[in-house]
Design an enzyme around this catalytic site. Structure first.
Site, PDB file in Angstrom:
ATOM      1  N   GLY A  14       0.817  -1.210   0.000  1.00  0.00           N
ATOM      2  CA  GLY A  14       0.000   0.000   0.000  1.00  0.00           C
ATOM      3  C   GLY A  14       0.847   1.254   0.000  1.00  0.00           C
ATOM      4  N   SER A  16       1.497   3.529  -2.370  1.00  0.00           N
ATOM      5  CA  SER A  16       1.280   4.560  -3.388  1.00  0.00           C
ATOM      6  C   SER A  16       0.737   5.864  -2.822  1.00  0.00           C
ATOM      7  CB  SER A  16       0.331   4.037  -4.477  1.00  0.00           C
ATOM      8  OG  SER A  16      -0.966   3.797  -3.950  1.00  0.00           O
ATOM      9  N   ARG A  17       0.357   5.877  -1.559  1.00  0.00           N
ATOM     10  CA  ARG A  17      -0.195   7.102  -0.975  1.00  0.00           C
ATOM     11  C   ARG A  17      -0.146   7.025   0.551  1.00  0.00           C
ATOM     12  NH1 ARG A  17      -6.691   6.169  -2.241  1.00  0.00           N
ATOM     13  NH2 ARG A  17      -6.955   4.356  -0.882  1.00  0.00           N
ATOM     14  N   ASN A  92       1.438  -2.471   5.384  1.00  0.00           N
ATOM     15  CA  ASN A  92       0.665  -1.252   5.605  1.00  0.00           C
ATOM     16  C   ASN A  92      -0.693  -1.270   4.919  1.00  0.00           C
ATOM     17  OD1 ASN A  92       0.312   1.846   5.894  1.00  0.00           O
ATOM     18  ND2 ASN A  92       0.300   1.522   3.686  1.00  0.00           N
ATOM     19  N   SER A 146      -3.886  -0.194  14.141  1.00  0.00           N
ATOM     20  CA  SER A 146      -4.656   1.004  14.442  1.00  0.00           C
ATOM     21  C   SER A 146      -5.004   1.009  15.915  1.00  0.00           C
ATOM     22  CB  SER A 146      -5.948   1.021  13.615  1.00  0.00           C
ATOM     23  OG  SER A 146      -6.832   2.026  14.076  1.00  0.00           O
ATOM     24  N   TYR A 160     -13.699  -3.760  11.697  1.00  0.00           N
ATOM     25  CA  TYR A 160     -12.383  -3.160  11.471  1.00  0.00           C
ATOM     26  C   TYR A 160     -11.497  -3.372  12.696  1.00  0.00           C
ATOM     27  CZ  TYR A 160      -8.783   0.310  10.459  1.00  0.00           C
ATOM     28  OH  TYR A 160      -7.584   0.937  10.237  1.00  0.00           O
ATOM     29  N   ALA A 162     -11.695  -5.725  14.834  1.00  0.00           N
ATOM     30  CA  ALA A 162     -11.330  -7.143  14.932  1.00  0.00           C
ATOM     31  C   ALA A 162     -10.149  -7.476  14.035  1.00  0.00           C
ATOM     32  CB  ALA A 162     -12.530  -8.012  14.565  1.00  0.00           C
ATOM     33  N   THR A 163     -10.103  -6.901  12.822  1.00  0.00           N
ATOM     34  CA  THR A 163      -8.976  -7.198  11.930  1.00  0.00           C
ATOM     35  C   THR A 163      -7.671  -6.703  12.526  1.00  0.00           C
ATOM     36  OG1 THR A 163      -9.169  -5.152  10.606  1.00  0.00           O
ATOM     37  CG2 THR A 163     -10.480  -7.054   9.902  1.00  0.00           C
TER      38      THR A 163
END
Length: 251
Positions: A14, A16-17, A92, A146, A160, A162-163
């Site tokens: 991830g 690219s930004r 990421n 996070s 989210y 949980a991940t």
């Protein structure tokens, strides 16, 4: 300028930004050659590669849909073929669910949630497994989590959270598994930051900032610096750690 990562090969998913691009730049400034992944923003990925090369390192971008776990071995093999090895993995890439709906909402999109789980958890694990097979000894794996994985904060973020919480457990287990090879595995729990994506409404942003001890939106470079430290030789005795870079959201 010190180049503690001179000659190392890094992969930032991830990249690219946002935080991924900031991390790629930080690693390049430390001397690492950097591969990034992207799923659809080929133009932005090419711009990041050009920026990295301007910093005096080798760089390349690889397209991958992280939700498809079968693509992970090809990715790591391609990186090794391009750079001659792999020393650093920064996991990421992730997606969120913007609806903010609670789990008992009858209109919730479960297909969207399933894709988020595939991208944020099983996809990350697949890349870690593939990378571990080809990574050189004394390598570094840094997973981007996070603060929501430790503290949901408000309704609508159950899946989210949980991940990210699951990835914390995987980080600690992988740290034990890979320690005999000198490979460290850590997590950085990122927070509210300027990513270039569409910002929340002023009201929502105000509520998010009010949840922080340091009440401001962060610059991705601040968290990228933490990731780069964990990827460096100076962090050789840190593994299985979960480090917050989120303005005190979890304080």
């Amino acid at each position: 300028m010190s180049k503690p990562l001179q000659g190392k090969a890094a992969l930032v998913t991830g990249g690219s930004r946002g935080l991924g691009a900031a991390t790629a730049r930080s690693l390049a400034d430390a001397g690492a050659n950097v591969a990034i992944t992207y799923i659809s923003s080929a133009g932005k990925a090419a711009e990041v590669v050009k920026d990295l090369e301007s910093r005096g390192v080798d760089a390349a971008a690889f397209q991958i849909d992280q939700a498809d776990t079968t693509q992970a071995p090809r990715l790591t093999d391609d990186v090794v073929a391009r750079f001659g090895g792999l020393d650093i993995l920064v996991s990421n890439a992730a997606i969120g669910v913007e609806s903010g709906k609670t789990i008992d909402d009858p209109s919730i999109d479960t297909a969207e949630l399933d894709r988020m789980h595939a991208t944020n958890y099983t996809g990350v694990i697949a890349i870690i497994r593939a990378a571990a097979k080809v990574m050189r000894d004394n390598g570094r794996i840094v997973n981007v989590g996070s603060g929501i994985g430790s503290r949901a904060g408000r309704p609508g973020f159950t899946d989210y959270a949980a991940t990210k919480a699951g990835l914390t457990g995987y980080t600690k287990g992988a740290a034990r598994d890979l320690a005999p090879r000198g490979i460290t595995v850590n997590m950085v729990q990122a927070g509210l930051m300027q990513t270039g994506m569409e910002p929340p409404s002023p009201e929502a942003l105000e509520a998010m900032v009010a949840n922080l001890a340091i009440q401001r939106v962060s610059d991705p470079a601040e968290t990228a610096a933490v990731i780069t430290f964990l990827a460096s030789p100076a962090a050789s005795y840190i593994t299985g750690a979960v480090i917050d870079s989120n303005g005190g959201y979890t304080a």
